[in-house]
Design a protein around this motif. Structure first.
Motif, PDB file in Angstrom:
ATOM      1  N   GLU A   1       1.772   9.078  -5.789  1.00 24.11           N
ATOM      2  CA  GLU A   1       2.242  10.428  -5.464  1.00 24.11           C
ATOM      3  C   GLU A   1       3.272  10.901  -6.485  1.00 24.11           C
ATOM      4  N   ALA A   2       4.163   9.972  -6.891  1.00 29.55           N
ATOM      5  CA  ALA A   2       5.187  10.330  -7.882  1.00 29.55           C
ATOM      6  C   ALA A   2       4.533  10.648  -9.222  1.00 29.55           C
ATOM      7  N   GLN A   3       3.542   9.812  -9.587  1.00 31.00           N
ATOM      8  CA  GLN A   3       2.832  10.061 -10.844  1.00 31.00           C
ATOM      9  C   GLN A   3       2.079  11.393 -10.782  1.00 31.00           C
ATOM     10  N   GLN A   4       1.541  11.659  -9.588  1.00 27.06           N
ATOM     11  CA  GLN A   4       0.817  12.914  -9.427  1.00 27.06           C
ATOM     12  C   GLN A   4       1.766  14.108  -9.576  1.00 27.06           C
ATOM     13  N   GLU A   5       2.927  13.947  -8.972  1.00 21.32           N
ATOM     14  CA  GLU A   5       3.921  15.027  -9.089  1.00 21.32           C
ATOM     15  C   GLU A   5       4.368  15.193 -10.544  1.00 21.32           C
TER      16      GLU A   5
ATOM     17  N   VAL B   1       0.838  -1.212   0.000  1.00 21.59           N
ATOM     18  CA  VAL B   1       0.000   0.000   0.000  1.00 21.59           C
ATOM     19  C   VAL B   1       0.864   1.249   0.000  1.00 21.59           C
ATOM     20  N   GLU B   2       1.913   1.184   0.816  1.00 15.86           N
ATOM     21  CA  GLU B   2       2.821   2.349   0.888  1.00 15.86           C
ATOM     22  C   GLU B   2       3.509   2.583  -0.449  1.00 15.86           C
ATOM     23  N   ASP B   3       3.979   1.490  -1.076  1.00 16.24           N
ATOM     24  CA  ASP B   3       4.636   1.619  -2.384  1.00 16.24           C
ATOM     25  C   ASP B   3       3.675   2.176  -3.422  1.00 16.24           C
ATOM     26  N   THR B   4       2.431   1.668  -3.390  1.00 19.16           N
ATOM     27  CA  THR B   4       1.419   2.157  -4.344  1.00 19.16           C
ATOM     28  C   THR B   4       1.151   3.641  -4.128  1.00 19.16           C
ATOM     29  N   ALA B   5       1.055   4.005  -2.837  1.00 11.93           N
ATOM     30  CA  ALA B   5       0.814   5.420  -2.523  1.00 11.93           C
ATOM     31  C   ALA B   5       1.968   6.291  -2.999  1.00 11.93           C
ATOM     32  N   ASN B   6       3.180   5.782  -2.802  1.00 12.43           N
ATOM     33  CA  ASN B   6       4.350   6.535  -3.255  1.00 12.43           C
ATOM     34  C   ASN B   6       4.376   6.661  -4.770  1.00 12.43           C
ATOM     35  N   GLU B   7       3.982   5.562  -5.419  1.00 12.61           N
ATOM     36  CA  GLU B   7       3.961   5.587  -6.891  1.00 12.61           C
ATOM     37  C   GLU B   7       2.898   6.554  -7.403  1.00 12.61           C
TER      38      GLU B   7
END
Length: 626
Positions: A601-605, A593-599
């Protein structure tokens, strides 16, 4: 005066039967049987200080037969005979928890019988009968009859007391069936103080109590007739048992409605019925000190066992009786041989009195003998020894043959006594030889079994008719895992006991060494062939096994405890592993879940960056175009 008549009747009945038995020589024969069994076989002979020889074959024959009978363990088994159609009909009832259950009278009776079977051995254990039953069989073998009297003590427990043949008197001495007797008298001697105290408890006046005095009525006693001095002495007491029929109210339970409309159960009198029960009276020679008492029993509480049956006789014949003549002849032959050996089997000193100056020194060691004469030959002519004569072997052969024939005729030969090496024959072979020799003794085992069956019926009579508040059963159960004994009490209601019909069976199991040896041989072979486990082998051993069964059972319990501990440890490890796997899986899910959230977030950025760049490019184009 009425009490005096009762006393006179009881004592007259006792005296009449005693005189009848005396005229038959019953008491003198019992005395003789007892003396010969105990080895006092020259009683009355005046032999000075000369001991008389005894080859007591009667004791060896009796001991062999007593041991043979006692090697059979008897186990009482009750079973229900309530098989009417009504007994199998099921009905509903509510238990203590309020749950509605279904049962039938048959199931209730079977449960009651199961509890009675669990309690059957309590009577024998509490009265130490496992040991005392040897005394019963010994008395039966010697005198020809023995009885067990069963009664309730002050703690409401069933107690057993041995009644020897010389202390029981039947109304009809020709009828062997004890329950057919019009009355039965049991005599016993008690200290005067004890009898007077019992008389006070039963409400007798002091004038009557003072009439209870010591006496010397020991004619019918066998063995030691000389009593110890106890207080005011001892007195002969007579316990009379007899059956009496009377009318009693007959009631039955019915369900009615009370004034509030609630259903209640009540007992309603529905008529009268005749009932025959056993009554009891106790008296001394002069006083009835326990008046008529209804015992509530339907059977005489007496179980009788005889040794050798005689026709038209309520009593049996003892084993020594017909062997006493042979025993006397054996002893007399031994005495004659003893005298003959003393007289002629040893060299005797002979001398000429006139030629010996000091004849008193002939039997002294190291003393010179003065002989008148002039030559050595004169000494030889004055002193000499008479050579022993040859004793004829006929006397010994006759004695041995008479002893052997007597044992053979009594089914107690050397072969029957088991003179077989068990190491050179299998247990089954030894048993086969022994059983073949012991076939004539089976009649004694059968009567021994019947003795126990009568005891079982008497005990049930107490439980059914005397224990009106229900039969309390103490249940002792041993936890196989911990070895601890748990004790509980269950009560069979009196109305269930009154309706219960029982059948008595006595299981017989031989406990002699050869039978145990054969059983162990069988279990050992099964274990060696790996047909059974170690636990099954231990369970199969008898309590009388040569192996220490208690120790082996302890080993089995320890093994099971260790196995259970290992299983618990494995279960704990398994549970902890499952818990650890769950935690790991949870953590893995949390990481994903954390990795997905980070991904995201990165895509969002990245998307925001692209939007920002697009906006900047549009602004630039607008400036250039403008």
């Amino acid at each position: 005066m009425e009490e005096q008549n009762k006393l006179t009747t009881i004592f007259a009945q006792y005296q009449k039967i005693k005189d009848y038995l005396t005229s038959k020589g019953y008491f003198s024969q019992l005395e003789k049987n007892y003396n010969f069994f105990m080895g006092d076989q020259w009683k009355g002979l005046e032999s000075g200080d000369q001991p008389m020889p005894v080859d007591n074959i009667i004791a060896s024959i009796c001991n062999y037969k007593i041991g043979n009978v006692n090697q059979n363990n008897m186990t009482i088994v009750y079973s229900s005979e309530n098989v009417d159609e009504e007994d199998f009909k099921e009905f509903e009832y509510t238990d203590e928890t309020g749950e509605v259950l279904t049962t039938s009278k048959r199931k209730i009776y079977e449960k009651a019988v199961e509890l009675l079977n669990k309690n059957a051995n309590t009577f024998f254990e509490s009265n130490n009968l496992e040991t005392e039953i040897w005394d019963y069989n010994t008395e039966n073998c010697i005198s020809g009859m023995v009885c067990m009297y069963i009664y309730k003590d002050e703690n409401d427990l069933e107690r057993a007391e041995m009644v020897e043949g010389n202390n029981i008197y039947f109304a009809d001495e020709n009828d062997p069936e004890i329950q057919n007797q019009e009355f039965i008298l049991i005599t016993f001697r008690r200290p005067v103080e004890q009898v007077r105290e019992e008389a006070r408890r039963n409400g007798l006046s002091e004038d009557e109590i003072q009439q209870i005095t010591a006496d010397n009525d020991t004619d019918e006693q066998i063995g030691n007739k000389k009593e110890t001095e106890v207080g005011s002495g001892k007195v002969l007491c007579i316990l009379k048992l007899y059956k009496k029929t009377k009318k009693v109210k007959k009631t039955e339970k019915r369900t009615i409605q009370d004034e509030n409309g609630n259903e209640i159960e009540v007992e309603v009198e529905v008529g009268a019925e005749t009932r025959t029960t056993v009554h009891m009276v106790k008296s001394t020679k002069n006083v009835v000190y326990v008046k008529e008492t209804d015992l509530g029993l339907t059977l005489y509480p007496l179980s009788k066992m005889i040794w050798i049956r005689e026709k038209n006789n309520a009593r049996g014949r003892g084993e020594p009786q017909d062997k006493i003549p042979n025993q006397i002849e054996i002893n007399q032959t031994l005495a004659r041989r003893d005298i003959a050996i003393q007289m002629s089997a040893y060299p005797k000193l002979a001398y000429l009195r006139k030629r010996i100056q000091n004849p008193g020194s002939l039997n002294k060691v190291g003393v010179a003998i003065a002989v008148e004469g002039e030559a050595v030959q004169d000494i030889r002519n004055a002193i000499d020894y008479l050579n022993p004569t040859q004793v004829s072997p006929d006397a010994k052969n006759f004695s041995d043959e008479l002893s052997s024939k007597t044992k053979d005729n009594a089914s107690a030969s050397d072969a029957a006594l088991g003179t077989i090496d068990p190491e050179k024959a299998s247990g089954r072979s030894v048993i086969a030889v022994r059983d073949a020799a012991a076939v004539p003794l089976n009649i004694h085992v059968a009567r021994y079994k019947m003795f126990f069956e009568d005891i079982a019926r008497i005990l049930f009579d107490f439980w059914q008719n005397v224990d009106v508040e229900g039969k309390r059963i103490i249940i002792e159960e041993t936890d196989e895992e911990t070895g601890k004994t748990n004790v509980s009490v269950e009560v069979i209601p009196h109305d269930v006991m009154t309706q219960l019909k029982i059948k008595v069976k006595v299981n017989v199991a031989q406990t002699d060494p050869y039978s145990i040896y054969a059983q162990e041989e069988m279990w050992d072979n099964l274990f060696v062939r790996q047909a059974i486990t170690f636990e099954e082998w231990v369970d199969g051993l008898s309590d009388n096994s040569k192996y220490n069964k208690a120790k082996l059972e302890e080993i089995v319990r320890n093994r099971r405890n260790k196995e259970r501990q290992l299983m618990n440890i494995e279960e704990d490890i398994k549970n902890k592993q499952i818990e650890a796997d769950g935690i790991i899986q949870q953590r893995q899910q949390e990481q994903e879940v954390e990795d997905t959230a980070n991904e995201v977030e990165a895509q969002q950025e990245e998307l925001n960056q692209m939007i920002q760049e697009a906006q900047q490019e549009e602004e630039f184009n607008q400036l250039m175009g403008g």
